[in-house]
Design an enzyme around this catalytic site. Structure first.
Site, PDB file in Angstrom:
ATOM      1  N   LYS A 187      -3.372  13.019   0.677  1.00 56.60           N
ATOM      2  CA  LYS A 187      -3.600  12.722  -0.736  1.00 56.60           C
ATOM      3  C   LYS A 187      -4.953  12.038  -0.963  1.00 56.60           C
ATOM      4  CE  LYS A 187      -1.688   9.651  -4.317  1.00 56.60           C
ATOM      5  NZ  LYS A 187      -0.458   9.032  -4.828  1.00 56.60           N
TER       6      LYS A 187
ATOM      7  N   LYS B 231       6.756  -0.790  -8.240  1.00 59.31           N
ATOM      8  CA  LYS B 231       5.582  -0.002  -8.620  1.00 59.31           C
ATOM      9  C   LYS B 231       5.234  -0.208 -10.091  1.00 59.31           C
ATOM     10  CE  LYS B 231       4.065   4.832  -8.908  1.00 59.31           C
ATOM     11  NZ  LYS B 231       4.343   6.214  -8.486  1.00 59.31           N
TER      12      LYS B 231
ATOM     13  N   ASP C 252       0.555   2.212  -0.214  1.00 63.30           N
ATOM     14  CA  ASP C 252      -0.449   1.920  -1.233  1.00 63.30           C
ATOM     15  C   ASP C 252       0.045   0.901  -2.264  1.00 63.30           C
ATOM     16  OD1 ASP C 252       1.369   3.671  -2.378  1.00 63.30           O
ATOM     17  OD2 ASP C 252      -0.116   5.062  -3.175  1.00 63.30           O
TER      18      ASP C 252
ATOM     19  N   CYS D 137      -1.209   4.103  -7.640  1.00 62.20           N
ATOM     20  CA  CYS D 137      -1.939   4.857  -6.621  1.00 62.20           C
ATOM     21  C   CYS D 137      -3.457   4.811  -6.763  1.00 62.20           C
ATOM     22  CB  CYS D 137      -1.487   6.317  -6.643  1.00 62.20           C
ATOM     23  SG  CYS D 137       0.288   6.554  -6.504  1.00 62.20           S
TER      24      CYS D 137
ATOM     25  N   HIS E  31      -6.499  11.642  -4.854  1.00 65.35           N
ATOM     26  CA  HIS E  31      -6.204  11.005  -6.145  1.00 65.35           C
ATOM     27  C   HIS E  31      -7.319  10.076  -6.621  1.00 65.35           C
ATOM     28  CE1 HIS E  31      -2.631   9.569  -8.882  1.00 65.35           C
ATOM     29  NE2 HIS E  31      -3.454  10.431  -9.483  1.00 65.35           N
TER      30      HIS E  31
END
Length: 606
Positions: A142, A375, A350, A83, A144
């Site tokens: 979001k 991921k 993302d 992320c 982050h």
């Protein structure tokens, strides 16, 4: 006879020219000098989770509708498989390594709202440039990318310092710790070690005290007092942070104000949707940029009752279908305000889906289709190949889908572009359409996509894309422009566990370095247009161009590294650890609790 032939040709040519003239406005540049932008970014969504990318069981009619009305990218690549670095690249148009937003250690994302690392103030986001072009800019959802640097309220990494006029959402990211009924997710293995260490130290202290009381051990009471004090301080040192993750990280903010600490997850979806629609309604008479950064489909998969149990893929499928519904609500708001033809809508994720995210028999992570990995894996396609869809009626083609690349994309609407593109490309594309200029004082890695999207260009401008895992280069993609071949060389790959499983199930994440990876010399080579699943590595024996390709990619790596300059590491251990003096708090620290949302406000009907 000559007259008859000429007349016959004229009879054929005239309707053809007339037809082309009638057709031209569909793909001619819009007279709109400053379109609105609605950028929709999902969290942890796998490319195989969307209907228009091959999923026939999770229902995503609104995302599929965007693809039918616009342009779908089939080789859209995230700049990082996690992320924080991926979003930093998206916002700046630069590899996260250039801004210090990739890590040399295992802490590859921002871990705390009270950490000091984040998107550096000297980075220029596309939102900041659009502000200067007269746009109203908003981020809902979001972030982050960090909050503070030196004090609790300096907000040096906050969205409002990076070009957004309005922010509503989570400065951190959604995690299972935000849901009291879910098992903890954040640093789970490390927390187990801390608990075990605390118990061992406590047991030693208790044994020493009992030994002293029974006369079995000759220990001074002063020593026992120091040992007990050390046990208590050790416990407090880690429990003060990890014991209150929900209060420290799971917060909602409106601009600089904390509105919920901890967040009330039952209404989060409604609030984010309400804020998104309200932003569109408030700014419909002037150019705006809305970056809707979904909390879906990250664990704990917050899903309202209306969608629970509705999909064929359990809670994860329910969550994706709810996000698709949210996309539809936003698109309806655009249509309602008469903004459809003046708004460029973009949808992506993302990075790839989280294969290892499971709780017992429940699969809580996404699916990456035919692509290997997921991921946190910097090289394999499943970690970085994501959906990418653009819609702008009257400017971008829409309708028919063609599977193979062609230079006649402006004739065939709805063209599927199988050219390598990057999330970093959004930066120059948006800036140029807004009438701005990209910064000239730094290296920019993104490329303007509009010529490719409209069909004015037959090929992507990317010749090489570099795939990092943290700060470690794992793979390189070479798009050979003469032949159209897409070569990909893997220098480092994670070791799957159990072997052949396709992911690192025993770790939860695949590592970037150390004993959990394999270094390849010569590198593994694939031709992605022939082997998109990266199942059959080529060799000098099976591929005549093997040595030529490897040498060319090697030179590209050397050239790329010459463009890198040292910058402060934003994700260093010292920047990542929890610092109580940086903790956002809506009360008097450490008594941080508030709920400032007006429950009487009308929420979106779910």
């Amino acid at each position: 006879m000559i007259w008859q032939l000429t007349s016959h040709r004229s009879a054929l040519v005239t309707p053809l020219i007339f037809g082309l003239l009638l057709q031209a406005p569909r793909t001619q540049p819009s007279t709109i000098t400053q379109p609105n932008f609605v950028l929709l970014l999902a969290d942890d969504l796998g490319i195989g989770d969307v209907g228009c990318y091959g999923n026939d069981t999770i229902r995503t009619p609104n995302i599929d509708g965007l693809a039918e009305e616009g342009v779908k990218l089939t080789q859209h690549i995230a700049a990082a498989p996690l992320c924080t670095p991926s979003r930093a690249a998206f916002l700046t148009g630069r590899y996260p390594l250039r801004s210090g937003m990739d890590a040399v250690n295992d802490y590859r994302v921002i871990f705390w709202n009270a950490g000091s690392g984040g998107l550096p103030p000297n980075e220029t986001t596309f939102a900041k440039i659009l502000q200067h072009q007269g746009y109203t800019t908003g981020l809902i959802g979001k972030w982050h990318q960090g909050v503070n640097c030196e004090s609790r309220n300096d907000h040096c990494h906050h969205p409002l310092k990076h070009g957004f006029d309005y922010f509503y959402g989570m400065p951190f990211t959604l995690i299972s710790d935000c849901e009291p009924t879910e098992p903890p997710e954040m640093d789970r293995a490390f927390r187990r070690k801390l608990w075990l260490s605390t118990q061992v130290i406590g047991l030693i202290t208790l044994t020493a005290v009992l030994g002293r009381l029974t006369g079995l051990i000759s220990v001074h009471w002063k020593t026992l007092t120091c040992l007990a004090g050390f046990s208590l301080l050790f416990f407090i040192s880690w429990f003060s942070s990890y014991g209150f993750v929900r209060h420290w990280n799971c917060i909602m903010m409106r601009n600089h104000e904390i509105t919920e600490q901890p967040m009330v997850t039952e209404r989060t979806t409604s609030l984010i949707l309400r804020e998104s629609i309200s932003f569109i309604e408030r700014n419909k008479h002037k150019p705006f940029l809305l970056f809707l950064s979904f909390l879906h489909s990250h664990t704990p998969l917050l899903t309202t009752e209306k969608f629970l149990g509705k999909s064929r893929h359990g809670l994860y499928g329910d969550n994706v279908e709810e996000m698709d519904w949210m996309v539809g609500q936003v698109l309806d708001a655009i249509d309602k305000e008469g903004l459809k033809d003046t708004t460029l809508v973009y949808f992506a994720s993302d990075h790839g889906g989280w294969l290892e995210r499971q709780e017992g028999e429940r699969q809580l992570g996404g699916w990456n289709g035919i692509y290997k990995g997921g991921k946190a894996m910097g090289g394999w396609e499943g970690g970085i190949r994501v959906p990418g869809i653009f819609r702008w009626p009257g400017v971008l083609p829409a309708g028919k889908v063609i599977d193979e690349p062609t230079s006649l994309m402006d004739i065939y609407p709805g063209k599927v572009i199988d050219e390598p593109t990057s999330l970093m490309d959004i930066y120059p594309t948006v800036v140029h359409l807004a009438g701005g200029t990209v910064p000239q004082d730094r290296v920019l890695d993104g490329r303007d996509l509009l010529p490719l999207l409209r069909g004015a260009a037959a090929r992507s401008e990317h010749e090489f894309l570099f795939h990092y895992c943290g700060a470690h280069l794992h793979a390189v993609r070479w798009h050979h422009k003469d032949t159209g071949a897409v070569w990909k060389a893997h220098y480092v790959t994670p070791i799957f566990s159990p072997p052949g499983a396709g992911a690192c199930y025993d770790r939860g994440f695949c590592p970037c370095f150390g004993e959990g990876v394999t270094h390849h010399e010569p590198p593994l080579l694939f031709e992605l247009s022939q082997d998109p699943s990266e199942a059959n590595p080529l060799s000098a024996d099976t591929e005549p161009l093997f040595d030529t390709v490897i040498r060319r990619i090697g030179r590209a790596i050397e050239e790329h590294r010459r463009t890198l300059t040292p910058v402060p590491e934003q994700l260093s251990v010292s920047n990542v650890v929890w610092k109580p003096w940086l903790q956002p708090c809506c009360g008097t620290f450490p008594f941080c609790w508030c709920d400032k949302e007006d429950d009487n406000n009308k929420l979106v009907d779910l």
